[in-house]
Design a protein around this motif. Structure first.
Motif, PDB file in Angstrom:
ATOM      1  N   GLN A 154       1.050  -1.350   0.295  1.00 11.15           N
ATOM      2  CA  GLN A 154       0.174  -0.201  -0.006  1.00 11.15           C
ATOM      3  C   GLN A 154       1.088   1.337   0.113  1.00 11.15           C
ATOM      4  O   GLN A 154       0.347   2.543   0.223  1.00 11.15           O
ATOM      5  N   ALA A 155       2.059   1.489  -0.339  1.00  9.05           N
ATOM      6  CA  ALA A 155       3.068   1.981  -0.616  1.00  9.05           C
ATOM      7  C   ALA A 155       2.781   3.471  -1.239  1.00  9.05           C
ATOM      8  O   ALA A 155       3.158   4.226  -0.351  1.00  9.05           O
ATOM      9  N   LYS A 156       1.839   3.302  -2.341  1.00 10.94           N
ATOM     10  CA  LYS A 156       1.409   5.186  -2.858  1.00 10.94           C
ATOM     11  C   LYS A 156      -0.101   5.049  -2.174  1.00 10.94           C
ATOM     12  O   LYS A 156       0.104   6.726  -2.059  1.00 10.94           O
ATOM     13  N   GLU A 157      -0.593   4.273  -1.765  1.00 12.95           N
ATOM     14  CA  GLU A 157      -1.654   5.391  -0.862  1.00 12.95           C
ATOM     15  C   GLU A 157      -1.295   5.865   0.910  1.00 12.95           C
ATOM     16  O   GLU A 157      -1.560   6.600   0.656  1.00 12.95           O
ATOM     17  N   LYS A 158      -0.365   5.219   0.989  1.00  7.27           N
ATOM     18  CA  LYS A 158       0.002   5.635   2.722  1.00  7.27           C
ATOM     19  C   LYS A 158       1.387   6.627   1.766  1.00  7.27           C
ATOM     20  O   LYS A 158       1.852   6.675   3.506  1.00  7.27           O
ATOM     21  N   HIS A 159       2.328   7.549   1.011  1.00  6.70           N
ATOM     22  CA  HIS A 159       2.696   7.998   0.945  1.00  6.70           C
ATOM     23  C   HIS A 159       3.963   7.149   1.281  1.00  6.70           C
ATOM     24  O   HIS A 159       5.457   7.161   2.149  1.00  6.70           O
ATOM     25  N   ILE A 160       4.215   5.911   1.114  1.00  6.53           N
ATOM     26  CA  ILE A 160       5.155   5.698   1.611  1.00  6.53           C
ATOM     27  C   ILE A 160       6.597   5.128  -0.167  1.00  6.53           C
ATOM     28  O   ILE A 160       5.616   4.717  -0.855  1.00  6.53           O
ATOM     29  N   TYR A 161       7.835   4.910  -0.491  1.00  5.69           N
ATOM     30  CA  TYR A 161       8.982   5.095  -0.790  1.00  5.69           C
ATOM     31  C   TYR A 161       9.686   3.905  -0.805  1.00  5.69           C
ATOM     32  O   TYR A 161      10.240   3.907   0.428  1.00  5.69           O
ATOM     33  N   HIS A 162       9.013   2.495  -1.270  1.00  4.42           N
ATOM     34  CA  HIS A 162      10.012   1.225  -1.255  1.00  4.42           C
ATOM     35  C   HIS A 162      10.875   1.334  -2.061  1.00  4.42           C
ATOM     36  O   HIS A 162      10.935   1.381  -3.149  1.00  4.42           O
ATOM     37  N   LEU A 163      12.288   0.776  -1.595  1.00  2.00           N
ATOM     38  CA  LEU A 163      13.017   0.093  -2.628  1.00  2.00           C
ATOM     39  C   LEU A 163      13.685  -0.935  -2.388  1.00  2.00           C
ATOM     40  O   LEU A 163      13.878  -1.020  -1.024  1.00  2.00           O
ATOM     41  N   HIS A 164      14.118  -1.576  -3.019  1.00  3.59           N
ATOM     42  CA  HIS A 164      13.870  -3.383  -3.021  1.00  3.59           C
ATOM     43  C   HIS A 164      15.809  -3.511  -3.738  1.00  3.59           C
ATOM     44  O   HIS A 164      15.927  -3.018  -4.663  1.00  3.59           O
TER      45      HIS A 164
END
Length: 434
Positions: free
Chosen positions: A184-194
């Motif tokens: 839910q990264a987009k909805e919760k304003h989260i920047y995810h890097l793998h």
């Protein structure tokens, strides 16, 4: 006056593009600067932790003055090893003074900011966060944290412009961190890097190949590929499929050996394991065992258990150098009895509490040894052989990766085996790898 503690300087290597993204994501020119949380997940040795530390320090020191920050790890010990030690070296390399207070409430003063250290070891750990107003938080190994700690930590960051940093190795796909944050990264304003190991430019091809040899199955998917992978069925699949590969009739030269002991209740078993190590920790050899099923053979009295322990130690010491026995720390009365019995019998062995670290770390350790062909077991150790063949995950708890412990399999032999290697498993895994 704040003094810089004498500490060695961090030796920086060139950062990869992925690391630079993580370091600078919060800056105004970044398309991700408006995110409230950053999550860096992926493979072990992928460079995400160092980049996370650098980013967190830069952001907190450039943006804030006189604010509080949270530094959290599964335990204070793991936090100090994984984060605090390199963080202080980085500050030294940057010429930034700090004051590290280790007594009482652990914290670090950097400039006018204060960074408080917390463990997230259990559900009650979140209580220590209550009442704190923070401008940011750093969660190391966040997938190991209880959900309520993560929620409390985020809730404490109420200062305008606050941000939360999290890094982790993946766990089960149904883990709350994956479902409720990453997906839910987009909805919760989260920047995810793998991250993968290729994102760490300091690793040579030979080193990356070494790490790829160290794991199989679900641990390969999680630690090497960096995938959120589910456990399924047999825990030691490789052992069950190729049992003869691991069985030996004659042990190699043993540097020294250690005893592990798990105490059984009325419906379980007393188990002892003698584990030997070859020179340089190249191999781990399960040399001998003791197994008494209390349900089937009758419960032992403390006196009988002490006699069995004395016999087992004497048999072990007649062949190998044995100085320590690590016992299930939940039974202090029995441990005291064994200690006294060992002294009276002049065994020359120290009876100690087992570490009893996370079971999944112990499972990953033995799976890694098997993948590298560095684990062997004497053929006469039939209880341990059966335990390794039959150990399975509890399919009723897929999120927690729980080993089934309902009496249908022999958990006691596995526990005693793991107690015998816990104190040196990191050395064994990394120093002994070819």
């Amino acid at each position: 006056m704040v003094k810089m503690k004498k500490n060695k300087s961090f030796q920086f290597k060139p950062f990869s593009p992925k690391q630079r993204q993580l370091i600078h994501w919060w800056r105004r020119k970044s398309p991700h600067c408006n995110c409230d949380i950053v999550i860096a997940d992926g493979a072990i040795r992928s460079g995400k932790t160092i980049a996370c530390i650098c980013s967190f320090l830069m952001w907190s020191l450039e943006v804030f003055d006189g604010q509080n920050f949270i530094l959290a790890g599964k335990t204070i010990g793991s936090l100090k090893k994984n984060v605090i030690s390199p963080m202080l070296q980085i500050l030294t390399a940057w010429g930034i003074p700090y004051h590290y207070v280790r007594s009482g409430e652990n914290y670090i003063e950097i400039g006018t900011n204060v960074y408080y250290l917390y463990d997230a070891n259990n559900e009650a750990s979140q209580d220590r966060l209550q009442g704190l107003t923070a401008a940011g938080a750093y969660a190391d190994e966040a997938a190991l944290f209880p959900r309520n700690f993560i929620e409390q930590m985020i809730g404490r960051c109420s200062v305008e412009g606050s941000k939360v940093y999290m890094n982790c190795n993946p766990a089960a796909p149904s883990h709350y961190l994956n479902i409720e944050y990453i997906k839910q990264a987009k909805e919760k304003h989260i920047y995810h890097l793998h991250f993968t190991m290729d994102d760490n430019l300091s690793l040579s091809p030979r080193t990356k190949a070494k790490y790829r040899r160290m794991f199989t199955g679900v641990f390969y998917k999680r630690f090497i590929l960096g995938e959120w992978a589910a456990t399924d069925g047999l825990i030691y699949q490789q052992f069950a499929d190729e049992k003869e590969r691991y069985l030996i009739d004659t042990p190699p030269d043993i540097m020294y050996a250690v005893i592990g002991l798990d105490f059984g209740g009325s419906k379980s078993a007393h188990a002892m394991t003698l584990t030997g190590f070859t020179s340089g920790f190249k191999q781990v050899i399960l040399l001998d065992e003791y197994y008494h099923n209390n349900l089937k053979s009758g419960r032992l009295s403390p006196k009988q258990l002490e006699e069995a322990f004395i016999d087992f130690v004497r048999r072990a010491k007649s062949k190998y150098k044995v100085y320590e026995a690590f016992c299930d720390s939940a039974e202090q009365t029995l441990i005291e009895g064994l200690t006294v019995a060992a002294i009276r019998a002049r065994l020359g062995i120290e009876v100690r509490n087992a570490i009893k670290g996370p079971i999944n770390n112990r499972i990953a350790f033995y799976n890694s040894l098997m993948a590298q062909d560095r684990f062997k077991i004497m053929r006469h150790c039939t209880a341990h052989i059966k335990a390794l063949e039959e150990a399975v995950y509890d399919d009723s708890q897929p999120v927690k990766d729980v080993r089934l412990d309902n009496g249908t399999t022999d958990i006691d032999s596995l526990d005693s085996m793991e107690y015998s290697t816990e104190t040196v498993q990191d050395d064994i895994l990394y120093l002994g790898a070819a």
